[in-house]
Write an enzyme that holds these catalytic residues in place. Sequence first.
Site, mmCIF file in Angstrom:
data_model
loop_
_atom_site.group_PDB
_atom_site.id
_atom_site.type_symbol
_atom_site.label_atom_id
_atom_site.label_comp_id
_atom_site.label_asym_id
_atom_site.label_seq_id
_atom_site.Cartn_x
_atom_site.Cartn_y
_atom_site.Cartn_z
ATOM 1 N N ASP A 17 -24.717 -54.041 23.674
ATOM 2 C CA ASP A 17 -24.615 -53.843 25.104
ATOM 3 C C ASP A 17 -23.968 -52.471 25.346
ATOM 4 O O ASP A 17 -23.503 -51.825 24.397
ATOM 5 C CB ASP A 17 -23.760 -54.957 25.707
ATOM 6 C CG ASP A 17 -23.484 -54.762 27.182
ATOM 7 O OD1 ASP A 17 -24.448 -54.572 27.939
ATOM 8 O OD2 ASP A 17 -22.305 -54.782 27.575
ATOM 9 N N ALA A 43 -21.791 -51.087 28.842
ATOM 10 C CA ALA A 43 -20.482 -51.108 29.505
ATOM 11 C C ALA A 43 -19.614 -52.233 28.960
ATOM 12 O O ALA A 43 -20.026 -53.387 28.895
ATOM 13 C CB ALA A 43 -20.646 -51.256 31.011
ATOM 14 N N MET A 85 -21.431 -60.736 35.434
ATOM 15 C CA MET A 85 -21.644 -59.508 34.663
ATOM 16 C C MET A 85 -22.499 -59.776 33.429
ATOM 17 O O MET A 85 -22.351 -60.784 32.750
ATOM 18 C CB MET A 85 -20.301 -58.904 34.243
ATOM 19 C CG MET A 85 -20.393 -57.437 33.856
ATOM 20 S SD MET A 85 -20.877 -56.392 35.244
ATOM 21 C CE MET A 85 -19.364 -56.389 36.203
ATOM 22 N N LYS A 126 -28.832 -55.839 37.643
ATOM 23 C CA LYS A 126 -28.024 -55.666 38.847
ATOM 24 C C LYS A 126 -28.577 -56.383 40.073
ATOM 25 O O LYS A 126 -27.809 -56.887 40.893
ATOM 26 C CB LYS A 126 -27.818 -54.173 39.120
ATOM 27 C CG LYS A 126 -27.135 -53.429 37.968
ATOM 28 C CD LYS A 126 -25.917 -54.184 37.419
ATOM 29 C CE LYS A 126 -25.319 -53.522 36.190
ATOM 30 N NZ LYS A 126 -24.375 -54.397 35.482
ATOM 31 N N HIS A 186 -27.608 -59.837 39.604
ATOM 32 C CA HIS A 186 -26.158 -59.930 39.760
ATOM 33 C C HIS A 186 -25.802 -60.094 41.243
ATOM 34 O O HIS A 186 -24.982 -60.945 41.611
ATOM 35 C CB HIS A 186 -25.512 -58.663 39.186
ATOM 36 C CG HIS A 186 -24.029 -58.725 39.061
ATOM 37 N ND1 HIS A 186 -23.364 -58.413 37.895
ATOM 38 C CD2 HIS A 186 -23.053 -59.046 39.944
ATOM 39 C CE1 HIS A 186 -22.061 -58.535 38.074
ATOM 40 N NE2 HIS A 186 -21.846 -58.921 39.319
ATOM 41 N N ARG A 231 -31.280 -60.608 31.061
ATOM 42 C CA ARG A 231 -30.406 -61.668 30.575
ATOM 43 C C ARG A 231 -30.285 -62.789 31.607
ATOM 44 O O ARG A 231 -30.407 -62.536 32.790
ATOM 45 C CB ARG A 231 -29.014 -61.078 30.294
ATOM 46 C CG ARG A 231 -29.033 -59.989 29.243
ATOM 47 C CD ARG A 231 -27.727 -59.218 29.273
ATOM 48 N NE ARG A 231 -27.766 -58.135 28.303
ATOM 49 C CZ ARG A 231 -27.036 -57.034 28.418
ATOM 50 N NH1 ARG A 231 -26.227 -56.848 29.453
ATOM 51 N NH2 ARG A 231 -27.117 -56.084 27.506
ATOM 52 N N ASP A 274 -20.165 -58.071 25.493
ATOM 53 C CA ASP A 274 -18.889 -58.521 26.051
ATOM 54 C C ASP A 274 -19.054 -59.515 27.194
ATOM 55 O O ASP A 274 -18.062 -59.895 27.828
ATOM 56 C CB ASP A 274 -18.076 -57.316 26.542
ATOM 57 C CG ASP A 274 -18.750 -56.601 27.714
ATOM 58 O OD1 ASP A 274 -19.911 -56.175 27.543
ATOM 59 O OD2 ASP A 274 -18.129 -56.456 28.775
#
Length: 275
Positions: free
Chosen positions: A17, A19, A54, A58, A61, A166, A192
């Site tokens: 990944d 960020a 997260m 986006k 999201h 995802r 993460d």
Amino acid sequence: MSSSSPCAIALEAVIFDWAGTLVDFGSLAPTQIFVDAFKSFDIHITLEQARGPMGLSKWQHIQALLAEPAIARQWQQCNGHAPTDKDIDAIYSRFMPMQIAKVGEYSQGIAGVAATLCWLRSKGLKIGSCSGYPRQVLDVLLPLAAAEGIAPDHVIAGDELAAGGRPGPYMALANVLALKIGDVAACIKVDDTVPGIEEGIRAGMWSVGISLSGNEVGVTPEQLAQLTSEQIAGLRSRAEARLREAGAHYVIDSVADLPAVLALIETRLQAGQRP
């Protein structure tokens, strides 16, 4: 690497990944921009709320945030109707230029990442990557990261695949195709976020979660340095629990700790084990 079992395979690639994993300790860039974008519509969300989905692309999201009952109530009160796809589009259109403008401020590589990537290449491993960021954002981020020695062999953006992002396996598998990997079990997915770990599991890969440098802890290195060892241990434990629940085979503090886990996975592969 010699085989000790007829079913043994050797590692071929690690897929990262961005960020919170390779760059942007604490995954601050996308989080703060979500807060700012929603505020521009007079909708107030916290950093913790912004962190919740997260790892998703986006647009998805924003969709997930607007589905949160407290946020949906705010939208209803401000706009007189429940959030719609048109509203998601509007927030996304506001979010994108803000993210493009700000991503460079959070592009710093996480300590130890460049050295780990160099080490992986020295072992003959290929390096893939994928992100919830759209391609327009990555176009700004990638040259800045490359200047710090962070340049994977392949990059997939969150808006590039018709199949979606995802927690589906699609971006991870797109790396498998691009890098010409012979077996998904020969790949490690490092992420993460919960959706990012689920992505790796669904793709049939070893999945390694990132705790302290990532979204689940969500602090800067300076903030982390101000905490006691007991506070850090609590944050690490909570993050690890979340990532393990999502299916992570291992959880480490940061990518700098990956070599030790890679050795463990290699041993399991040699014993004929698979993810």
